[in-house]
Design an enzyme around this catalytic site. Structure first.
Site, PDB file in Angstrom:
ATOM      1  N   GLY A  47      -1.296  17.305  28.137  1.00  0.00           N
ATOM      2  CA  GLY A  47      -0.600  18.030  27.067  1.00  0.00           C
ATOM      3  C   GLY A  47      -1.596  18.629  26.106  1.00  0.00           C
ATOM      4  CG  PHE A  91      -6.728  16.866  16.389  1.00  0.00           C
ATOM      5  CD1 PHE A  91      -7.095  17.365  15.164  1.00  0.00           C
ATOM      6  CD2 PHE A  91      -5.940  15.729  16.438  1.00  0.00           C
ATOM      7  CE1 PHE A  91      -6.701  16.742  13.996  1.00  0.00           C
ATOM      8  CE2 PHE A  91      -5.552  15.103  15.274  1.00  0.00           C
ATOM      9  CZ  PHE A  91      -5.925  15.605  14.051  1.00  0.00           C
ATOM     10  CE  LYS A 129      -4.227  13.423  19.755  1.00  0.00           C
ATOM     11  NZ  LYS A 129      -3.195  12.680  19.053  1.00  0.00           N
ATOM     12  CG  ASP A 160       5.620  13.364  11.865  1.00  0.00           C
ATOM     13  OD1 ASP A 160       6.824  13.678  11.974  1.00  0.00           O
ATOM     14  OD2 ASP A 160       4.696  14.093  12.249  1.00  0.00           O
TER      15      ASP A 160
HETATM   16  P1  ADP Z   1       0.412  16.386  19.030  1.00  0.00           P
HETATM   17  O1  ADP Z   1      -0.923  16.536  18.404  1.00  0.00           O
HETATM   18  O2  ADP Z   1       1.123  17.662  19.358  1.00  0.00           O
HETATM   19  O3  ADP Z   1       1.311  15.354  18.428  1.00  0.00           O
HETATM   20  P2  ADP Z   1      -0.857  14.743  20.995  1.00  0.00           P
HETATM   21  O4  ADP Z   1      -2.226  15.283  20.884  1.00  0.00           O
HETATM   22  O5  ADP Z   1      -0.623  13.359  20.513  1.00  0.00           O
HETATM   23  O6  ADP Z   1       0.167  15.765  20.437  1.00  0.00           O
HETATM   24  O7  ADP Z   1      -0.380  14.852  22.484  1.00  0.00           O
HETATM   25  C1  ADP Z   1       0.039  16.046  23.060  1.00  0.00           C
HETATM   26  C2  ADP Z   1       0.876  15.725  24.277  1.00  0.00           C
HETATM   27  O8  ADP Z   1       0.074  15.061  25.239  1.00  0.00           O
HETATM   28  C3  ADP Z   1       2.013  14.764  23.960  1.00  0.00           C
HETATM   29  O9  ADP Z   1       3.165  15.457  23.563  1.00  0.00           O
HETATM   30  C4  ADP Z   1       2.202  14.047  25.258  1.00  0.00           C
HETATM   31  O10 ADP Z   1       3.078  14.748  26.090  1.00  0.00           O
HETATM   32  C5  ADP Z   1       0.806  14.033  25.850  1.00  0.00           C
HETATM   33  N1  ADP Z   1       0.140  12.751  25.557  1.00  0.00           N
HETATM   34  C6  ADP Z   1      -0.516  12.413  24.445  1.00  0.00           C
HETATM   35  N2  ADP Z   1      -1.003  11.162  24.518  1.00  0.00           N
HETATM   36  C7  ADP Z   1      -0.637  10.679  25.715  1.00  0.00           C
HETATM   37  C8  ADP Z   1      -0.827   9.432  26.384  1.00  0.00           C
HETATM   38  N3  ADP Z   1      -1.480   8.425  25.812  1.00  0.00           N
HETATM   39  N4  ADP Z   1      -0.308   9.296  27.603  1.00  0.00           N
HETATM   40  C9  ADP Z   1       0.369  10.303  28.168  1.00  0.00           C
HETATM   41  N5  ADP Z   1       0.589  11.498  27.602  1.00  0.00           N
HETATM   42  C10 ADP Z   1       0.096  11.707  26.392  1.00  0.00           C
END
Ligand code: ADP
Length: 816
Positions: free
Chosen positions: A532, A536, A570, A670
């Site tokens: 996803g 950031f 991430k 949130d």
């Molecule tokens: P945002 O910054 O838009 O809240 P994140 O950076 O936390 O989103 O994550 C973006 C997307 O990546 C999430 O909506 C999710 O679908 C996927 N994602 C994030 N963390 C995880 C994880 N630990 N395991 C699986 N998918 C994840």
């Protein structure tokens, strides 16, 4: 004088009083989004660029991108003087400050503009060169490629389009990165306006010319500076025509012209003025003509008032006829009732212009005493208005404090103090509009934490993070004048607080050790797929080799097959600015201290070198919102579709995670399905401890282009008072539960616009039974809706259930 050569002068009229009433230039200094990204790439253009990698969009202060800045192709243009970088702000803004920077590109670049000029426009076709009060257009720019040089625009400008034009001898390549500072220019909230113009190049400064036009009120300028003048020799028709464009249709009560009458030097008040009114598509019949009584005695400068009889217009054209060789004006002021916003004053009862003596008989006002009395009355009126506003502000502040104390928990008092200040400021700037209308209320009801409104300001105050994991684990406090930032503040303040509240709960506040902050060797991560995209950067699925050595025994993340473990990584985008970087590090710090089966786990980090990565446990089914959406869309066979019990079990897990957070007094702020992740077998973990909002932009509401808020999940007191507590998290939980039970079929209150949602919040505050609640989802039993969901949205925060109670209730419901 400066504008004799113009036969027809088209003026964009600045609404000076409005600006003064609504914009405090000392506060109105927010970055408008070159650095922050609120200004889109497509709104940044340029006359030319050196190469694709130095195109206009790279001209963002502190960011750069591409080859590090915008660089015009100065060779394309013989003198290299007409090149510009143009920013379209999409709406009128009050701009008080500009910042410039050169091209550094990590030491690769060394180009910058030592001097530059600014042009601006409101419609994109009429451009005006900015100049300071001495007529100086060239601004001193940068001395090196990296430092930001800020320049106060004195006078400030109101514009939608701004051009930065490097001034250079064309042998040198220049590059620029820029930022604009100011605030959105709100219009239409006061009932009448005092409009003035100063010269044909669109300068408003509210200074009147002295009797002898050869002297100026401003020290060190040329004779005649205060006036704009015309000679009848250059106007064969015998009149000067001026066109005043307004931003929208208004009712005009009167026009006041401040003019010289130094007949000993051939300057006189105009003989006659005829004004035409344009409202829709044509000049209306029946222009207004007015002839001032000639004054052959007094040479004093004076205001001539022309009654405009409440005529409606968007554009006014006036012909001023000469009565001598010269006409010299220092100001033209319009008084109008807004045609759009009606305030408490009835039609035709527009207040008198406080700055001048009104003369309804159209006589030229030449009496010294009358002017003096007028001025005194005006000063007294202004002072009393200020006193009334201050008193009113205090009363409001007290009322709000009382209300919030009575209704809400008393934690986070430090934050409230800041909000009250914020509210007081907002309120004072808008208190003139007491009769609130539906389209204006939401502007005033944003007394949010300064940090929540504009996180970037605060983050800059936080000590710069060192990149090492060791430093990450140290708590940081904000500067003495800054509020703690976002949810992190709670953790930090808790950790530092020595009072017994946590000890009493017999919990170690942060069971998580900082082992999760250990640096993991990057080379042992192999990327599998993109999961996803976040605020950031991207989130990737990776295989981590040897991760188990990093994990504590208590950890039960997935199956550890030999030495390989699937993890989510991430990443921080490589071109991320300092603020994003700090936000990212902050999320790491928060997550490293939370440990609960229903909170997503941070496993390790890669922060010793760029790019920054955080490694969290992998949640196979992505975020809960997508997960529920997919289930719904798939029209899956029954066994795949979650039954009610499964939905409730997911909600119970969220409640359990929140119960853990509330035991730490940690306010999430949130909570929503988009911020929960789904693993195997419907396991849920709460995530998103930063301010991550990309995919779900529509769920957030942007206030004046700055703060983004998840208003549809926010309690009334969070929106109106900026108060975030466990009880406001409970409110958000109610909305999250509603999302779950509707399988995220639609956004909460999808039939309401953002503004209406905020209106509805006002109804919660007023509590007259007019507030709208989210409806009962079809699969939701009455008891769950009435006893649980609705109780989360009780007006009195103390009457909302705790997460402990919610959790117990949901578990009971599952077993029933
Ligand atoms: P945002 O910054 O838009 O809240 P994140 O950076 O936390 O989103 O994550 C973006 C997307 O990546 C999430 O909506 C999710 O679908 C996927 N994602 C994030 N963390 C995880 C994880 N630990 N395991 C699986 N998918 C994840």
């Amino acid at each position: 004088t400066r504008s004799m050569e113009f036969k027809v002068i088209r003026l964009f009229v600045l609404l000076a009083a409005t600006v003064k009433a609504q914009v405090n230039p000392e506060v109105c200094r927010y970055p408008l989004g070159m650095t922050g990204g609120q200004i889109q790439d497509e709104d940044i253009s340029a006359s030319s660029y050196w190469s694709e990698s130095t195109a206009a969009k790279f001209g963002r202060l502190d960011i750069g991108g591409g080859d590090g800045a915008w660089c015009p192709d100065i060779m394309s243009e013989p003198h290299g003087l007409k090149e510009y970088l143009q920013v379209d702000l999409r709406s009128l803004h009050f701009i008080t400050l500009v910042g410039t920077q050169g091209r550094h590109a990590d030491g690769m670049g060394n180009e910058f503009a030592q001097k530059y000029r600014i042009k601006y426009s409101r419609d994109g076709s009429n451009w005006v060169s900015w100049q300071d009060r001495k007529g100086q257009q060239v601004i001193e720019g940068n001395r090196n490629a990296y430092d930001v040089v800020l320049k106060d625009l004195e006078p400030p400008i109101i514009a939608r389009y701004v051009r930065f034009m490097p001034v250079t001898d064309h042998s040198m390549i220049v590059c620029m990165r820029v930022e604009l500072y100011g605030c959105e220019w709100l219009d239409g909230l006061v009932s009448y306006r005092f409009v003035s113009f100063f010269s044909s190049d669109d300068l408003t400064d509210g200074t009147w010319g002295l009797d002898d036009f050869l002297h100026s009120q401003i020290y060190g300028v040329w004779p005649g500076y205060d006036y704009v003048g015309w000679s009848n020799r250059t106007f064969p028709k015998g009149y000067v025509e001026m066109i005043f464009d307004f931003d929208h249709v208004r009712n005009f009560t009167s026009m006041k012209v401040h003019t010289s009458n130094m007949f000993s030097r051939g300057v006189r008040v105009f003989r006659q003025v005829t004004c035409f009114f344009w409202s829709d598509s044509e000049w209306e019949p029946g222009p207004i003509t007015f002839r001032p009584t000639p004054d052959r005695v007094s040479q004093r400068a004076r205001f001539v008032t022309v009654t405009l009889g409440d005529r409606t217009a968007k554009t006014i054209k006036c012909r001023f006829h000469f009565s001598d060789v010269w006409m010299l004006f220092s100001e033209v002021a319009f008084q109008s009732g807004s045609a759009v916003y009606n305030t408490s004053m009835g039609p035709g009862k527009h207040p008198k212009n406080p700055l001048t003596v009104d003369d309804p008989t159209h006589k030229v006002d030449d009496s010294n005493t009358r002017i003096l009395i007028g001025c005194l009355v005006a000063v007294i009126a202004i002072l009393s208005a200020i006193i009334v506003i201050m008193l009113w502000r205090q009363v409001w502040q007290k009322m709000l404090e009382k209300a919030s104390r009575r209704l809400l928990d008393d934690d986070l008092t430090a934050r409230l103090a800041i909000q009250n200040r914020a509210f007081a400021f907002r309120h004072s700037s808008l208190s003139s509009d007491s009769g609130s209308t539906s389209n204006s209320t939401y502007e005033r009801i944003y007394p949010l934490c300064a940090d929540y409104q504009e996180p970037s300001r605060l983050i800059r105050k936080l000590p710069e993070f060192a990149h090492s994991a060791e430093n990450l684990s140290k708590p940081h406090t904000s500067g003495s004048d800054g509020a703690p930032h976002y949810a992190e503040a709670d953790i930090i303040s808790l950790q530092e607080s020595s009072d017994g509240s946590i000890a009493a709960a017999n919990m170690t506040p942060f069971t998580g050790t900082d082992s999760s902050l250990r640096e993991f060797p990057r080379e042992k991560l192999s990327f599998k797929e993109k999961l996803g995209e976040g605020q950031f950067g991207e989130v990737h699925l990776c295989e981590a080799e040897g991760m188990q050595d990093f994990l504590d025994e208590d950890l039960s993340v997935g199956e550890i097959s030999e030495s390989l473990l699937l993890v989510a990584v991430k990443t921080l985008r490589e071109d991320a600015n300092k603020n994003a970087r700090n936000d990212f590090l902050k999320e790491i710090r928060i997550m490293s201290r939370l440990r609960d089966p229903n909170i997503v786990r941070l496993l390790a980090v890669c922060v010793d070198t760029d790019p920054l990565w955080m490694i969290t446990e992998y949640m196979e089914n992505g975020d809960l919102n997508q997960f529920l959406c997919n289930l719904r869309l798939k029209e899956a066979p029954d066994e795949d579709k979650p039954d009610y019990t499964k939905l409730i079990s997911m909600a119970a897990q969220i409640a359990s995670g929140m119960k853990y957070l509330s035991s730490l007094n940690f306010v999430h702020r949130d909570l929503a399905t988009r911020n929960c992740l789904v693993g195997k077998n419907y396991t849920i973990r709460i995530a998103d401890f930063g301010m991550s909002r990309n995919l779900y932009k529509g769920d957030y509401y942007r206030i004046q282009g700055r703060a983004v808020l998840p208003i549809r999940w926010m309690s009334w007191e969070s929106i109106l008072l900026g108060k975030f507590t466990m009880a406001s998290d409970v409110w958000a939980f109610g909305v999250t539960l509603w999302e779950i039970l509707t399988l995220c079929k639609e956004q909460p209150y999808s039939q309401l616009s953002d503004e209406q949602v905020i209106e509805n919040t006002g109804e919660f505050f007023r509590d007259k039974g007019k507030q709208v609640y989210l409806p009962k989802p079809p699969c939701c039993p009455d008891s769950v809706y009435n006893d649980l969901m609705l109780s989360c949205w009780r007006r009195n925060a103390k009457q909302r259930p705790s997460f402990q109670e919610i959790h117990a209730q949901l578990q009971e419901n599952m077993s029933a």
